[in-house]
Write an enzyme that holds these catalytic residues in place. Structure first.
Site, PDB file in Angstrom:
ATOM      1  N   ASP A  50      81.891   7.907 -15.917  1.00 27.65           N
ATOM      2  CA  ASP A  50      83.141   7.221 -16.261  1.00 27.65           C
ATOM      3  C   ASP A  50      84.377   8.022 -15.849  1.00 27.65           C
ATOM      4  O   ASP A  50      85.431   7.447 -15.599  1.00 27.65           O
ATOM      5  CB  ASP A  50      83.199   6.817 -17.743  1.00 27.65           C
ATOM      6  CG  ASP A  50      82.943   7.948 -18.694  1.00 27.65           C
ATOM      7  OD1 ASP A  50      82.720   9.078 -18.242  1.00 27.65           O
ATOM      8  OD2 ASP A  50      82.955   7.696 -19.916  1.00 27.65           O
TER       9      ASP A  50
HETATM   10  C1  LAN Z   1      81.803  14.899 -23.781  1.00 28.78           C
HETATM   11  C2  LAN Z   1      83.183  14.887 -23.271  1.00 28.78           C
HETATM   12  C3  LAN Z   1      83.524  13.746 -22.358  1.00 28.78           C
HETATM   13  C4  LAN Z   1      82.717  12.503 -22.649  1.00 28.78           C
HETATM   14  C5  LAN Z   1      83.273  11.199 -22.018  1.00 28.78           C
HETATM   15  C6  LAN Z   1      83.525  11.332 -20.521  1.00 28.78           C
HETATM   16  C7  LAN Z   1      84.607  10.859 -22.670  1.00 28.78           C
HETATM   17  C8  LAN Z   1      82.308  10.074 -22.311  1.00 28.78           C
HETATM   18  O1  LAN Z   1      82.812   8.861 -21.867  1.00 28.78           O
HETATM   19  C9  LAN Z   1      80.921  10.378 -21.814  1.00 28.78           C
HETATM   20  C10 LAN Z   1      80.374  11.612 -22.523  1.00 28.78           C
HETATM   21  C11 LAN Z   1      81.248  12.867 -22.360  1.00 28.78           C
HETATM   22  C12 LAN Z   1      81.007  13.407 -20.974  1.00 28.78           C
HETATM   23  C13 LAN Z   1      80.867  13.962 -23.335  1.00 28.78           C
HETATM   24  C14 LAN Z   1      79.456  14.099 -23.754  1.00 28.78           C
HETATM   25  C15 LAN Z   1      79.157  15.098 -24.881  1.00 28.78           C
HETATM   26  C16 LAN Z   1      80.021  16.330 -24.794  1.00 28.78           C
HETATM   27  C17 LAN Z   1      79.770  16.987 -23.469  1.00 28.78           C
HETATM   28  C18 LAN Z   1      81.482  15.857 -24.889  1.00 28.78           C
HETATM   29  C19 LAN Z   1      81.795  15.100 -26.161  1.00 28.78           C
HETATM   30  C20 LAN Z   1      82.221  17.168 -24.976  1.00 28.78           C
HETATM   31  C21 LAN Z   1      81.297  18.072 -25.837  1.00 28.78           C
HETATM   32  C22 LAN Z   1      79.929  17.370 -25.923  1.00 28.78           C
HETATM   33  C23 LAN Z   1      78.786  18.413 -25.862  1.00 28.78           C
HETATM   34  C24 LAN Z   1      77.445  17.726 -25.938  1.00 28.78           C
HETATM   35  C25 LAN Z   1      78.984  19.425 -26.988  1.00 28.78           C
HETATM   36  C26 LAN Z   1      77.871  20.400 -27.196  1.00 28.78           C
HETATM   37  C27 LAN Z   1      76.889  19.860 -28.149  1.00 28.78           C
HETATM   38  C28 LAN Z   1      75.640  19.498 -27.822  1.00 28.78           C
HETATM   39  C29 LAN Z   1      74.915  18.555 -28.683  1.00 28.78           C
HETATM   40  C30 LAN Z   1      74.953  20.025 -26.619  1.00 28.78           C
END
Ligand code: LAN
Length: 666
Positions: A402
């Site tokens: 996205d």
């Molecule tokens: C994010 C940040 C961005 C987010 C969007 C692009 C907004 C979304 O549309 C798709 C998923 C995504 C890429 C996403 C997935 C999960 C993340 C990477 C996070 C919320 C930022 C931190 C999180 C990550 C998993 C944190 C560490 C924890 C774990 C369970 C590994």
């Protein structure tokens, strides 16, 4: 139902035009505020904190690797930990969550490592909460990993995460390469640290902590009996029978050590860790593997170059915010914010007045597109990257479905306004990548095409998170990709139109299937049903679905039924864990904006409801033209909320702008 609503949609023309004048004024001020907040790089940067396990992980890394944290910084970290503490003494999984043993334990340990005395009032309150809720023995597994490193928990009390899994053939359904990239990148260093039973020897403070976090003498605790102990507050995904069986098998394996095999497995794991560091400039895909890879380097070669580079890169995750110094969930959200800010500004009639802001922002988007695939990508289970956009910046390097879609939309929107737009071939690459990423179910996942089977979720060992095992198709990711493809069809008439049309059709079908009987969509990465509606309705309409379509009508009815008497929407973050719309306490400007944008794009004819929503936005606007901080509105993995601080600066602006367009400018 739609017609019923339509019968009471009157709003006096006088009232509407007065509101339009106010909204126009508000819009101008909001634009000035947004422009004011742009950084020199052209992007917007904001607090991306929220998860409460991250800062303690950083502090623990510093202790494990003997890195002294400067005094002033320690003070700001302590301030943060005190600020997020709940009145009952606990700390939640995220900064607005109810107490969790995982994070309360880690924050307690962090406070003490940062120099806070055990008698300190806040520390004592944390400890009391822990003791009342079963002690650190009930912390979720990731917490126990961290305690093991400090010698505050015994490795016998962990379920195994053996590195040997990386030696399985890829055809094995449980091969780590099939997992969601975040999951596999966390369990990768975890398996190394488990494999070598990494642990430092305790000093006086750690010996004291051994007594503080349990209610019986450390030496007398039978840790092996607590492998599966998890505090009720931490238990979102309970252990399945399959998981129990798998753990028993892995434990049996651990009893028969085969040094040769372990050695090979550890070498393989290090190869993947080094690769991840290399292709991300040591930033790593997320905060958890960034800390854990650095810890691995410390145990491999204390103070070595890899450790140094990993440790330096962690600086990018730290953020000194209004409530103290925290570790963020990513190395910021710049690309994501900038792509939305551009689209919001361009939607207004005043884009020309902000040409410079737009130009700088466009430059950031252009210069942060990913231009190359990662090397030897198949050997490290990586998808192609060329043409993709990341969530933060190019240095981070992992493209996301996205983010690629929003980057593409922003780049195309700016094409006619700048001298050096994104080259056509690179725009086409973005679309090729989006086409490549579409799943068999017609939807799009986050970073990669789905590789693993859905039953793998039964092996989710985290306790605290949901839906972490594979990369699932999501409403939001699908919606963004559908919007990008619909735009690509217009931007590149005739180019791959068969493929694009087919992908669009399957994407729209996916979104229709995902709509719940009450007309809503459950969002995964924002709170929650207002977020889902904003994306899904935008995508359906962009793909050519008419506003008369029952799916759109039902979405509008769902939203209208949840509007508050004050005109606003307010959705509580627990909607995500509970899977139902939970009303929040205070009017929420970002929720209101998402709902309004969905209604406006969905052709809602209830002008009175729209006007009341707009009025709520006007009332919420601050003196500086921005909107004040409000309840947390980002989400991941069902349970953990995360702050998107810039949302409040461009979503209300965008909603006002589209409303003004719908009623005609004053
Ligand atoms: C994010 C940040 C961005 C987010 C969007 C692009 C907004 C979304 O549309 C798709 C998923 C995504 C890429 C996403 C997935 C999960 C993340 C990477 C996070 C919320 C930022 C931190 C999180 C990550 C998993 C944190 C560490 C924890 C774990 C369970 C590994």
């Amino acid at each position: 139902m739609v017609t019923e609503k339509q019968s009471k949609t009157h709003v006096s023309p006088g009232l509407e035009s007065r509101l339009a004048r106010e909204a126009d004024e508000a819009l101008r001020r909001a634009l000035d505020n947004l422009a004011e907040r742009q950084s020199e790089l052209g992007c917007w940067t904001g607090d991306y904190g929220g998860p409460m396990f991250l800062l303690p992980m950083y502090v623990i890394l510093c202790r494990v690797a003997d890195q002294e944290i400067p005094r002033e910084r320690r003070g700001r970290m302590i301030t943060y930990l005190r600020n997020v503490q709940n009145p009952d003494g606990s700390v939640g999984l995220h900064c607005e969550g109810a107490g969790s043993m995982f994070t309360t334990t880690l924050c307690y340990v962090a406070l003490r490592l940062l120099g806070v005395d055990a008698q300190d009032r806040d520390a004592a309150a944390m400890r009391s909460w822990m003791l009342e809720h079963g002690t650190a023995l009930g912390a979720a597994p990731w917490g126990k990993w961290m305690l093991c490193l400090l010698g505050l928990y015994d490795y016998r009390g962990l379920n195994p995460t053996p590195p040997e899994l990386w030696l399985l053939p890829y055809s094995a359904p449980v091969h780590p390469g099939r997992l969601w990239c975040h999951c596999r990148q966390v369990y990768l260093p975890a398996s190394y640290l488990y494999g070598i039973r990494a642990q430092i020897s305790p000093d006086e403070l750690l010996l004291a902590l051994r007594q503080e976090i349990y209610d019986s003498p450390y030496a007398e605790i039978d840790f092996a009996a607590h492998r599966d102990t998890i505090c009720e507050a931490d238990s979102y995904t309970p252990q399945s029978l399959l998981m129990r069986a798998a753990n028993r098998t892995l434990l049996a394996y651990e009893q028969l050590p085969n040094a040769g095999l372990r050695g090979r497995a550890l070498a393989e794991v290090l190869r993947h860790i080094d690769y991840e560091d290399m292709v991300t400039n040591f930033i790593d895909i997320g905060p958890v593997n960034s800390v854990m890879n650095t810890i691995c380097h410390h145990f491999r070669e204390p103070g070595g170059e890899r450790f140094q580079r990993g440790f330096e890169a962690l600086e990018q995750y730290l953020w000194d915010g209004h409530d103290g110094l925290k570790m963020q969930g990513y190395n910021n959200s710049q690309l994501w914010d900038t792509a939305f800010a551009i689209q919001a500004i361009i939607s207004t009639p005043y884009a020309d007045e902000h040409a410079r802001t737009l130009e700088l922002a466009h430059r950031f988007v252009r210069d942060n597109q990913i231009l190359e695939d990662v090397p030897e990508r198949e050997a490290h289970y990586r998808d192609p990257c060329r043409g993709g956009w990341p969530f933060s910046n190019r240095a981070h390097g992992w493209p996301i479905t996205d983010c690629t879609a929003e980057g593409f939309k922003a780049a195309v929107a700016m094409e006619q306004r700048v001298e050096r737009p994104v080259p056509e071939e690179l725009l086409a690459d973005a679309i090729r990548l989006i086409l490549y990423w579409q799943n068999d179910d017609g939807g799009w996942a986050t970073y990669e095409r789905t590789r693993g089977a859905a039953w793998l979720e039964l092996l989710n060992p985290s306790g605290v998170f949901g839906d972490i095992m594979i990369d699932y198709s999501h409403t939001e990711c699908t919606s963004a990709c559908v919007q990008a493809l619909a735009l690509a069809r217009r931007r590149f008439p005739g180019w791959r139109c068969g493929d694009i049309d087919a992908a669009l059709e399957r994407g729209v079908e996916f979104l229709r299937r995902r709509q719940l009987p009450d007309g809503s969509w459950e969002g995964a990465w924002g709170v929650c049903f207002t977020y889902g509606a904003f994306f899904a309705v935008s995508a359906l309409v962009a793909a050519g679905v008419s506003a008369d379509d029952p799916a759109v009508g039902r979405a509008c009815s769902f939203l209208l039924a949840r509007q508050r008497p004050d005109g606003a929407w307010a959705e509580h973050h627990s909607s995500c864990a509970e899977g139902r719309y939970v009303q929040g306490a205070e009017p929420h400007m970002v929720n209101t904006s998402w709902a309004l944008l969905a209604l406006l794009r969905g052709g809602c004819t209830d002008r009175e409801a729209l006007a009341r929503g707009v009025k709520a936005l006007l009332e919420g606007q601050g003196m500086d033209g921005g909107w004040p901080r409000e309840a947390i509105v980002g989400m991941f993995n069902k349970t953990c909320a995360i702050t998107y601080d810039n949302y409040r600066h461009y979503f209300p602006l965008w909603a006002l702008s589209e409303w003004l367009q719908s009623v005609g400018r004053p």
